[in-house]
Enzyme design. Structure first.
Site, PDB file in Angstrom:
ATOM      1  N   HIS A  15      64.330  68.294 -27.165  1.00  0.00           N
ATOM      2  CA  HIS A  15      62.869  68.226 -27.049  1.00  0.00           C
ATOM      3  C   HIS A  15      62.162  68.152 -28.403  1.00  0.00           C
ATOM      4  CE1 HIS A  15      63.144  69.368 -22.723  1.00  0.00           C
ATOM      5  NE2 HIS A  15      62.068  68.615 -22.677  1.00  0.00           N
ATOM      6  N   HIS A  46      65.638  73.158 -26.571  1.00  0.00           N
ATOM      7  CA  HIS A  46      66.739  72.691 -27.421  1.00  0.00           C
ATOM      8  C   HIS A  46      66.356  71.419 -28.168  1.00  0.00           C
ATOM      9  CE1 HIS A  46      67.922  69.441 -24.752  1.00  0.00           C
ATOM     10  NE2 HIS A  46      67.816  70.275 -23.748  1.00  0.00           N
ATOM     11  N   LYS A  52      64.077  77.168 -19.137  1.00  0.00           N
ATOM     12  CA  LYS A  52      65.136  76.521 -19.921  1.00  0.00           C
ATOM     13  C   LYS A  52      64.840  76.763 -21.390  1.00  0.00           C
ATOM     14  CE  LYS A  52      66.864  73.036 -16.854  1.00  0.00           C
ATOM     15  NZ  LYS A  52      66.143  71.917 -16.278  1.00  0.00           N
TER      16      LYS A  52
HETATM   17  N1  ARG Z   1      59.707  67.787 -18.346  1.00  0.00           N
HETATM   18  C1  ARG Z   1      60.243  66.454 -18.481  1.00  0.00           C
HETATM   19  C2  ARG Z   1      61.589  66.515 -19.205  1.00  0.00           C
HETATM   20  O1  ARG Z   1      61.856  67.464 -19.906  1.00  0.00           O
HETATM   21  C3  ARG Z   1      59.343  65.524 -19.256  1.00  0.00           C
HETATM   22  C4  ARG Z   1      57.989  65.282 -18.635  1.00  0.00           C
HETATM   23  C5  ARG Z   1      57.317  64.110 -19.264  1.00  0.00           C
HETATM   24  N2  ARG Z   1      55.987  63.859 -18.818  1.00  0.00           N
HETATM   25  C6  ARG Z   1      55.660  63.346 -17.641  1.00  0.00           C
HETATM   26  N3  ARG Z   1      54.392  63.203 -17.363  1.00  0.00           N
HETATM   27  N4  ARG Z   1      56.571  62.918 -16.797  1.00  0.00           N
HETATM   28  O2  ARG Z   1      62.367  65.603 -19.064  1.00  0.00           O
END
Ligand code: ARG
Length: 570
Positions: free
Chosen positions: A137, A134, A131
């Site tokens: 994040h 964007h 992805k």
């Molecule tokens: N990859 C996830 C997202 O973009 C966030 C992960 C956050 N960290 C975790 N340990 N759950 O929404």
């Protein structure tokens, strides 16, 4: 010794002199000291109401007795008013103490060793493979980066983890699409965009031809089973995504100590599942395995799907345990959007039910949504703002402003980079993190507003004043020259810096530092407007130069702690 402690010590000795031994620690006195909203009420106020019970005297009587017993020369005057002891600090001595301490400690001013021997794990950025990066994040990346720097400033060992979203059935589909329509060179050249295209095409065609989905599932199964070809393609997708992301991280100056993401826990979930079962926490629900959280007012935590597949939650449970076992953290922070609030409450509750004492040390550092010039971000409607494009545009816009304002500047490209990116980061960290943000070019790049460029510009102005003064003869500062209200406002902010940093760490709130930087920049600019620095009188000049230098140093440290660079010329 800092100034607040000095006041607290004075109160303590006056207390002892008036009432004999009292059961109160100097730190508690310091903590009780208030800063009156109006300096006409003093620089500090000590409320005597709490002591009233222990001493069996009225607060007014206590304040009167203390007022009579304080004679330190740095205290210009004390007043007892309605149970408060108001301190008016001798302005020259105040300026001298604060500035000399800040000067002596240099870029460590505001820090202490409260985190020595302690470890914090920070989960931030945590982007998803295949992805584009964007602006959704941006906040997690920059809040995490700032908290990382803040903790280290206080002596913590910090471990930054990018918990990559690199697991899920979509990767099977992506491989299927790549095998059908993709080729190596196109993806290598086009990066994440090419992968997204393949994925979109796959989903479109699967609507007509549902058999494609079986193909996707088959490839996902192959990844799970460790099939070499599947793994090779998947790992390659991953490295292409990370290469793209790293460009953005480089621009932002953000680093990580670990990229252990969801797939890292493939072989680490079984012990968690066994342990949940042994502890009688696992329940079957329509074929799925769950932990019932109804007693805590939450929906159940999903551990295994009916087909036996693990979930986001399962991986987070394994990750939490792994981080504790590996880093033995004292604090574990998850910088993740507010939307995942329930997920983290469930996660921490399940850890607690498993008997892990350290679940208390886990904290969800939540933040609000980002929109862009009034439009919500949505992949479906195509309003996606990619971070690299946003940063590149910011640098171009900063460059145009610099060309106009400082055509003779030497390293314009470098400064444009620092200012453009600084503007975006500063804007992102300006408000209380839980608030939604609407990104706006006008507001982010305005050199006169409460912005990154404004603070950077003030820092550069201080540098320029100091550069020009470098040849002037050295003299002892005459601190009486800093008794005017404009100098005093600056000194007061400098004095508050250490406390503000402590609160920012304790509340996981970088915006406290951002706001402080604006306040200090504004106060310094007022001072600069009202007071000429390069006056003939050497003592006054030396005092104003010292103040300027401490402002320069403090702005630089504050900006560093929120992840913004501080150019010396602009
Ligand atoms: N990859 C996830 C997202 O973009 C966030 C992960 C956050 N960290 C975790 N340990 N759950 O929404």
């Amino acid at each position: 010794m800092d100034f607040k402690t000095a006041v607290a010590n004075e109160i303590l000795s006056a207390l002892k002199a008036a009432f004999g031994e009292v059961e109160i620690a100097p730190a508690d006195i310091a903590a009780a000291l208030e800063i009156p909203p109006d300096t006409a009420l003093g620089d500090y106020a000590f409320p005597c109401f709490k002591l009233s019970k222990a001493l069996r005297k009225s607060p007014m009587m206590i304040a009167d007795a203390l007022a009579a017993g304080i004679h330190a020369d740095f205290v210009g005057r004390v007043e007892s008013v309605k149970g408060y002891l108001n301190f008016f600090i001798d302005r020259a001595i105040y300026a001298e103490k604060v500035l000399s301490l800040a000067r002596a400690q240099g870029e460590r001013y505001g820090a202490d060793d409260s985190g020595a021997g302690k470890t914090v794990v920070l989960d931030y950025s945590s982007i998803n493979i295949a992805k584009r990066f964007h602006i959704g994040h941006l906040s997690t990346t920059m809040i995490g980066n700032s908290l990382y720097r803040l903790h280290r400033f206080f002596g913590w060992r910090a471990v930054g983890v990018n918990h990559l979203g690199d697991w899920g059935t979509q990767f099977g589909k992506m491989i299927a699409a790549y095998k059908r329509w993709g080729d190596h060179d196109t993806v290598a050249a086009g990066g994440v965009d090419e992968m997204v295209k393949l994925y979109v095409r796959f989903n479109d065609e699967a609507k007509e031809n549902p058999a494609l989905n079986d193909e996707g599932r088959a490839w996902f199964k192959k990844i799970e089973d460790g099939d070499p070809e599947a793994l090779e393609i998947f790992n390659w997708f991953k490295s292409v995504t990370l290469k793209d992301a790293e460009r953005v991280y480089d621009m932002l100056g953000v680093t990580f100590d670990s990229y252990a993401g969801e797939s890292f826990y493939n072989d680490k979930m079984q012990p968690i599942i066994d342990s949940l079962r042994d502890k009688g926490l696992l329940k079957e629900d329509q074929g799925a395995q769950i932990v019932d959280l109804a007693d805590y007012g939450m929906p159940p935590a999903l551990i295994l799907r009916s087909d036996g597949a693990t979930l986001y939650m399962t991986r987070d449970l394994a990750a939490a345990k792994y981080r504790k076992d590996t880093y033995d953290f004292d604090k574990s922070l998850y910088v993740v959007a507010y939307q995942q609030d329930l997920h983290f409450r469930q996660l921490f509750k399940v850890l607690e039910l498993m008997g892990y004492e350290w679940s208390k040390a886990c904290e969800h550092v939540a933040f609000g949504m980002v929109s862009f010039e009034g439009e919500a971000l949505s992949t479906r409607q195509g309003h996606v703002v990619y971070l690299d494009e946003l940063l590149t545009q910011a640098v171009e816009k900063a460059r145009a402003i610099i060309d106009e304002k400082s055509p003779d500047l030497e390293n314009k490209d470098e400064v444009a980079r620092q200012v453009g990116i600084g503007a975006v980061v500063f804007f992102d960290l300006y408000n209380n993190r839980i608030k939604d943000i609407d990104f706006s070019w006008d507001r982010a790049l305005n050199f006169d507003g409460e912005t990154g460029p404004y603070v950077q510009y003030t820092h550069a102005r201080a540098c320029s004043v100091l550069r020009k003064a470098a040849g002037a003869e050295k003299a002892e500062p005459d601190f009486a020259a800093l008794a005017d209200p404009f100098s005093q406002d600056v000194v007061r902010l400098i004095e508050q810096f250490p406390d503000i940093l402590k609160s920012a760490v304790n509340r996981s709130e970088p915006s406290m530092v951002t706001r402080f930087a604006v306040d200090l920049a504004q106060a310094f600019n007022k001072f600069y407007y009202e007071n000429k620095v390069m006056v003939d009188e050497p003592g006054t000049r030396a005092a104003r130069l010292l103040l300027t230098d401490v402002v320069r140093q403090t702005l630089k440290v504050a900006l560093y702690l929120i992840g913004v660079e501080a150019p010396e010329r602009m």
